[in-house]
Enzyme design. Structure first.
Site, mmCIF file in Angstrom:
data_model
loop_
_atom_site.group_PDB
_atom_site.id
_atom_site.type_symbol
_atom_site.label_atom_id
_atom_site.label_comp_id
_atom_site.label_asym_id
_atom_site.label_seq_id
_atom_site.Cartn_x
_atom_site.Cartn_y
_atom_site.Cartn_z
ATOM 1 N N TYR A 62 2.931 2.350 2.053
ATOM 2 C CA TYR A 62 4.278 2.263 2.608
ATOM 3 C C TYR A 62 5.349 2.278 1.520
ATOM 4 O O TYR A 62 6.540 2.392 1.817
ATOM 5 C CB TYR A 62 4.420 1.000 3.466
ATOM 6 C CG TYR A 62 3.735 1.113 4.801
ATOM 7 C CD1 TYR A 62 4.395 1.649 5.899
ATOM 8 C CD2 TYR A 62 2.422 0.686 4.974
ATOM 9 C CE1 TYR A 62 3.773 1.767 7.123
ATOM 10 C CE2 TYR A 62 1.792 0.795 6.197
ATOM 11 C CZ TYR A 62 2.467 1.333 7.271
ATOM 12 O OH TYR A 62 1.834 1.456 8.489
ATOM 13 N N ASP A 98 10.776 -2.531 10.010
ATOM 14 C CA ASP A 98 9.692 -1.761 9.395
ATOM 15 C C ASP A 98 10.284 -0.876 8.302
ATOM 16 O O ASP A 98 11.348 -0.269 8.481
ATOM 17 C CB ASP A 98 8.981 -0.902 10.436
ATOM 18 C CG ASP A 98 8.008 -1.713 11.281
ATOM 19 O OD1 ASP A 98 7.882 -2.931 11.031
ATOM 20 O OD2 ASP A 98 7.385 -1.134 12.183
ATOM 21 N N ILE A 99 9.574 -0.783 7.185
ATOM 22 C CA ILE A 99 10.092 -0.044 6.039
ATOM 23 C C ILE A 99 10.097 1.458 6.264
ATOM 24 O O ILE A 99 10.889 2.182 5.655
ATOM 25 C CB ILE A 99 9.276 -0.384 4.760
ATOM 26 C CG1 ILE A 99 9.999 0.084 3.497
ATOM 27 C CG2 ILE A 99 7.880 0.214 4.839
ATOM 28 C CD1 ILE A 99 11.269 -0.645 3.200
ATOM 29 N N ASP A 100 9.239 1.965 7.156
ATOM 30 C CA ASP A 100 9.166 3.416 7.364
ATOM 31 C C ASP A 100 10.200 3.886 8.384
ATOM 32 O O ASP A 100 9.902 4.598 9.339
ATOM 33 C CB ASP A 100 7.751 3.825 7.796
ATOM 34 C CG ASP A 100 7.262 3.092 9.028
ATOM 35 O OD1 ASP A 100 7.914 2.109 9.442
ATOM 36 O OD2 ASP A 100 6.224 3.505 9.582
ATOM 37 N N GLY A 155 0.801 -1.219 0.000
ATOM 38 C CA GLY A 155 0.000 0.000 0.000
ATOM 39 C C GLY A 155 0.829 1.263 0.000
ATOM 40 O O GLY A 155 1.824 1.399 -0.733
ATOM 41 N N GLU A 158 3.229 -6.802 18.031
ATOM 42 C CA GLU A 158 4.239 -6.537 19.057
ATOM 43 C C GLU A 158 3.949 -7.298 20.352
ATOM 44 O O GLU A 158 4.866 -7.682 21.077
ATOM 45 C CB GLU A 158 4.304 -5.029 19.319
ATOM 46 C CG GLU A 158 5.592 -4.549 19.947
ATOM 47 C CD GLU A 158 5.719 -3.043 19.843
ATOM 48 O OE1 GLU A 158 6.506 -2.564 19.012
ATOM 49 O OE2 GLU A 158 5.016 -2.332 20.593
#
Length: 351
Positions: A117, A203-205, A115, A295
């Site tokens: 991201y 995480d990619i961000d 999406g 998490e």
């Protein structure tokens, strides 16, 4: 005879003795200290959704937590069970880098891109090229529902390669959080298990902003949550509902770990991903939603299988009133940082 100099007896003003004057000054000092030293409640911002689950309003957290945080600013080098607690610029970290550099390793860095991201891909990979395990063999594994999100391709350095693994479209953050462990396990089984020795899930961000070297390597590696590092155990947002497979009892848990970065040997990571995915599926079948989503299951697993290497908040950080003060910021979460901004700043920064 009265203690205070402004009191009068029926015979006139009272004269203080030296001892009474000293006692008066001490009492006055205590009164001033009490009035000015009392803790008050102020507003601070916390970008982490965990605080929603804890029943704390996003814009308000008690200063008592801030006081605990300020009092606990330490840099221990070892966990209670004897695993290294890694700060990048310590002598121990330099020794660990030399140890792994001498034999060489092949590591993977995996991120899920679905999406919206996709807008973080270029920055993530470019920064990893500069700072993630410099000089080592690294394969980037991008799991994505849109391979075109990697265009134009990033120019990679020597001993670096990129592999794209196509996954089905997964709209919605919550659905994505529940599916990531299954996707990780599938990717490790094929092709990762035959290609690299270590695999890290990120995480990619995020953006690497300082070196992240061989000091992070270990059989099972977890990263301390920057907003909860130094907090008392009862502040950790573990899953408390007994019906959940992620439930943590009150006498369990040493740290609270972030899902922004974790990794280790391929075999250990496959085991982690498989166990967590089974726990998630069990809860889904019973219509149970853990408070911290993925998490929560990660923390449950890491209580049962303590990490052999724990990374300090240097390796997962964002600007927050609750974030730990660190000597060096190495990996910064852009996504969680953006959540701390108002809508106008988000728009300006294209968050």
């Amino acid at each position: 005879m009265a203690l205070f100099p402004f009191c009068k007896s029926h015979t006139g003003p009272v004269r203080l003795t030296r001892i009474q004057l000293i006692l008066y000054c001490l009492l006055l000092s205590l009164i001033i200290y009490f009035l000015h030293g009392r803790k008050t409640t102020i507003s601070v911002k916390s970008p982490h959704p965990i605080f929603h689950a804890m029943g704390i309003e996003r814009e308000r957290v008690m200063t008592d937590m801030m006081v605990v945080k300020a009092a606990a600013q330490q840099t221990p080098l070892e966990t209670p069970w004897g695993a290294p607690l890694v700060w990048g610029d310590t002598r121990n970290s330099a020794w660990r880098r030399d140890k792994f550099a001498q034999r060489g390793i092949h590591a993977g860095l995996l991120a899920l891109v679905v999406g919206t991201y996709a807008k973080f891909v270029q920055r993530f990979l470019s920064s990893a090229e500069t700072y993630f395990l410099p000089g080592q063999m690294v394969t980037y594994y991008i799991l994505t529902d849109n391979p075109r999100s990697l265009d134009p391709p990033i120019k990679l350095g020597p001993k670096r390669q990129l592999k794209v693994v196509t996954v089905a479209e997964l709209p919605g953050w919550e659905r994505l959080a529940y599916r990531r462990m299954v996707l990780l396990a599938d990717a490790i089984r094929d092709p990762i298990s035959n290609e690299v020795e270590y695999i890290f899930c990120a995480d990619i961000d995020q953006e690497f902003v300082a070196p992240v070297g061989e000091e992070i390597l270990g059989d099972l590696v977890a990263t301390l949550h920057p907003e909860l590092y130094g907090m008392p155990r009862n502040a950790f947002p573990y899953e408390a509902e007994e019906v959940s497979s992620a439930c943590v009892e009150e006498d369990e848990g040493d740290y609270y770990y972030t899902s922004e970065l974790y990794g280790g040997l391929v075999s250990e990571m496959y085991r982690l991903a498989r166990v967590c995915s089974v726990l998630i599926l069990q809860d889904q079948a019973n219509s149970v939603v853990a408070r911290g989503l993925e998490e929560s299951y990660l923390n449950r697993y890491l209580i049962d299988h303590r990490p052999t290497c724990v990374l300090s908040p240097e390796y997962s950080w964002w600007d927050s009133a609750l974030a730990a003060e660190v000597p060096v910021q190495r990996l910064v979460s852009l996504g969680r940082q953006c959540e701390a901004y108002d809508k106008h700043k988000r728009k300006d920064l294209q968050c």
